[in-house]
Design an enzyme around this catalytic site. Structure first.
Site: not given
Length: 745
Positions: A464, A706
């Site tokens: 991604i 994250e």
């Protein structure tokens, strides 16, 4: 089978290699979903509701149908039947209601019809000509203030936090809020759908090709093997592309009906309504401590925004229960319904807004105690995960704080607000801790070792934009004993062995056990070939041989004395051997022996120029404890990108809804302010501690996508307070907040 410790220090793993897909991207050769075109392809443009709460009485498409190039206009009456996703299937979707399912409008921008035309321009013009009539139009629920009609649910609790709070020597009781944030990757959501009469092929913008296939098969009412999903490259997703959205179903249904390829690209305004967002949150934090700064009570009561007919939860208490040591704690949650599209995961869901509130409150407690904020955190370091009452697999938060303080120069910090200067500017220093889960998803992989010395790795995961192609190649190269250039990674296709989602920062760690299993299985076949040939090892039997890092050798000899697998295959006139790896995930397991999380600390310097009313993030240092780092270069890129996103969260990003229609009024890249290059800190540094965590996997790898966003907004807000004396508890920080005397203290 190799000893588990041998996987931690593999060659190539840990090297700062450039992305292997970089040349394709910079040359424009990498193909994204909307880049695919096919003969006789037509274009789809949805018609969107212009109100947020109403009943559709009629759709007049006559004028649009008469326009040039228009092939068909779909409404609820002729789109065909969609089905719902069964919860028993474990397939994931945030907008469970199929598109065009009824005549009720629940949010502005909801798809109410679909135009198909020969060109995108023709479809766009026709979509604007479709007339939709409504009755029972009601004012949308878009208030920023959150209140719940339902009693809160207790998520985690220990001790008696109410009683200990009342007895506490020092107390903090404040409410912190975060607004709706909208995903704005450069690549728009897109679907290109083909139907050959028996099977769908879908080119999609998805972070989870296998889940996408499962959802589409169920909702289209076809067998799972009648759907193939392809995502060669993704122009970032940040969680917004984790689950399917309704444009994909519309494109697939139109392709099946028209028997033509259909392309549907969601425009930028639709991105603000139709494909999720981070919901707004409102969190009351109450901390109690004794005079030494030891926490005695921690209470977090949070509210989050939720769309009607949706079940998404923003888990703001994800990290609260184990972050700091306290005997008494309670976390509760509730939601407030709003007339907006369903929310979804956004980088670090739950923990990011949750740690903004907790780490801001910890800073306020340090001020109330007249205590250094780092010393306060060190003083409350837990020995175990007190939420689950189990040990941490690996936790080095203390070192993140102490090493970061040393490198940042924290000892030079002057505690008095506004006392540090750089010429005419006032400096503010802030710190915040961070955490993120470290688990694995189920995964499978097929590995082929070939006679020319190359390695093919195939798995239906996806890249991604984080460097998955590269880190898989590095891990496979280390295990197979070849150069990275000899590894071909084939991913992004649901026809491959099922791979993990690219979510939760778990894709890399999930691939470790299956890569080890597959390559060792292939190595077992090589050992058998060597034993059967008998020439190289003087008749040694299979149990006397081993396969280690690409070489077949006698077990009682060093691997360097062995034979590269390519030579053995060539001598045996065998083209290749294959190995298959399959492993269950750990995410969602009920009983765990260890608490597996990553940790870190952000140090921030802001520069405040009151005469210009300008606040700038000047310097950021982030220290991360995330296990073995496969590639420090792509890893640093991930943390830096998260920090930049955190600057946007702290200072710029907020989606505004118009109170009469429910429309996102800043639904474009001019009015939705994000961090630009001009806003980036001129000094940004990332340090990885690099302690392998072999409780997560044999290489000790944990995800890092994250954690860099968790805590950074709090560090910036804390630094802003240190510079200005103004404590901003409602993000984003606004200049008018900093200039207002009423917000002091």
């Amino acid at each position: 089978m190799n000893d588990a410790s041998s996987y931690v220090d593999l060659p190539v793993v840990g090297k700062p290699l450039r992305r292997i897909d970089g040349p394709l991207k910079v040359s424009g050769s990498a193909r994204y979903a909307s880049d695919f075109s096919f003969p006789e392809m037509v274009y789809a443009v949805p018609v969107c509701a212009t109100v947020a709460r109403a009943h559709i009485t009629a759709i007049d498409a006559a004028a649009a149908e008469a326009m040039a190039g228009v092939r068909k206009i779909y409404t609820r009456q002729n789109i065909g039947k969609f089905y719902r996703v069964s919860k028993a299937s474990k397939a994931k979707i945030d907008e469970a209601r199929p598109p065009l399912d009824d005549d009720e409008v629940r949010y502005y921008g909801q798809y109410v019809a679909l135009v198909i035309a020969d060109t995108f321009e023709q479809a766009t013009a026709a979509a604007r000509a479709v007339q939709v009539r409504y009755t029972n139009v009601q004012a949308p629920l878009v208030s920023v203030r959150l209140d719940s009609d339902k009693p809160p649910e207790t998520e985690t609790e220990r001790g008696d936090p109410d009683a200990s709070y009342e007895k506490a020597a020092v107390k903090v009781d404040h409410t912190y809020s975060t607004p709706v944030e909208t995903h704005n990757p450069i690549e728009l959501h897109a679907s290109v759908a083909l139907w050959d009469g028996t099977r769908f092929t879908l080119y999609e913008t998805t972070q989870a090709v296998m889940n996408f296939r499962a959802v589409m098969a169920q909702m289209l009412g076809v067998p799972t093997d009648s759907v193939r999903v392809i995502t060669e490259y993704l122009g970032s997703g940040f969680g917004g592309k984790l689950w399917p959205w309704t444009q994909a179903l519309l494109a697939a249904a139109a392709a099946r009906d028209l028997k033509r390829p259909v392309k549907l690209v969601v425009d930028r305004q639709m991105m603000f309504h139709n494909v999720g967002h981070r919901p707004s949150t409102q969190q009351r934090i109450r901390l109690g401590a004794d005079a030494s700064g030891k926490l005695t009570s921690l209470r977090q009561d949070y509210l989050y925004q939720r769309a009607s007919l949706a079940e998404y939860k923003e888990d703001c208490g994800e990290a609260t229960g184990f972050m700091y040591s306290t005997p008494d704690l309670r976390v509760t949650s509730a939601y407030a319904e709003r007339s907006v599209g369903p929310a979804t995961s956004m980088r670090g869901p739950g923990a990011v807004p949750g740690l903004y509130a907790l780490e801001s409150a910890m800073d306020e407690l340090a001020v109330a105690l007249n205590m250094d904020p780092i010393a306060l955190r060190l003083h409350n370091e837990p020995q175990i995960d007190e939420k689950e009452n189990i040990p941490f697999s690996s936790r080095h938060l203390k070192e993140c704080l102490t090493r970061g303080a040393e490198v940042f120069g924290w000892s030079r910090r002057q505690a008095k607000v506004g006392s540090m200067r750089d010429g005419d500017a006032i400096l503010g220093w802030g710190v915040a801790a961070c955490s993120w889960i470290a688990e694995r998803f189920a995964a499978e992989v097929a590995v082929t070792l070939q006679a020319d010395g190359s390695v093919r790795v195939a798995s239906a995961t996806q890249d991604i934009g984080t460097g998955t192609y590269t880190v898989i190649a590095q891990m496979a190269a280390g295990l197979a004993g070849v150069d990275v250039e000899k590894v071909k990674v084939v991913i992004g296709d649901s026809s491959l062995p099922p791979g993990p989602w690219s979510g939760g920062s778990m894709a890399t760690g999930s691939m470790v056990p299956v890569l080890i299993q597959a390559i060792e299985q292939a190595g077992g076949q090589l050992v058998q070939i060597a034993a059967e040939e008998g020439k190289r090892f003087n008749g040694a039997k299979a149990d006397q041989l081993a396969f280690t890092r690409g070489r077949i050798h006698r077990r009682d000899q060093d691997p360097s004395s062995g034979v590269p697998f390519s030579e053995l295959l060539q001598e045996a006139k065998t083209g290749h051997v294959e190995g298959y790896g399959k492993a269950e995930g750990t995410f969602g397991q009920k009983k765990k022996t260890h608490s597996t999380h990553s940790f870190g600390a952000h140090f921030v310097e802001v520069k405040w120029q009151p005469e210009l009313a300008r606040l700038r993030v000047q310097r950021v240092l982030t220290v991360i404890d995330a296990g073995r780092i496969v590639n420090p270069l792509t890893g640093q890129n991930q943390i830096e990108g998260a920090v930049v996103m955190g600057i946007g969260m702290a200072m710029f990003e907020e989606t505004h809804y118009e109170p009469r229609t429910g429309m996102a009024v800043n639904s474009n890249l001019a009015d939705y302010i994000m961090t630009s290059h001009a806003d980036m800190p001129p000094d940004m540094q990332v340090i990885f501690l690099d302690y392998p965590d072999t409780k997560v996997n044999a290489m000790g790898v944990r995800g890092i996508g994250e954690i860099g966003l968790a805590g950074i907004a709090a560090a910036i807000a804390n630094a802003a307070y240190h510079a200005t004396g103004v404590r901003v508890r409602d993000l984003p920080i606004r200049i008018e907040d900093l200039l207002s005397e009423s917000r002091n203290g």
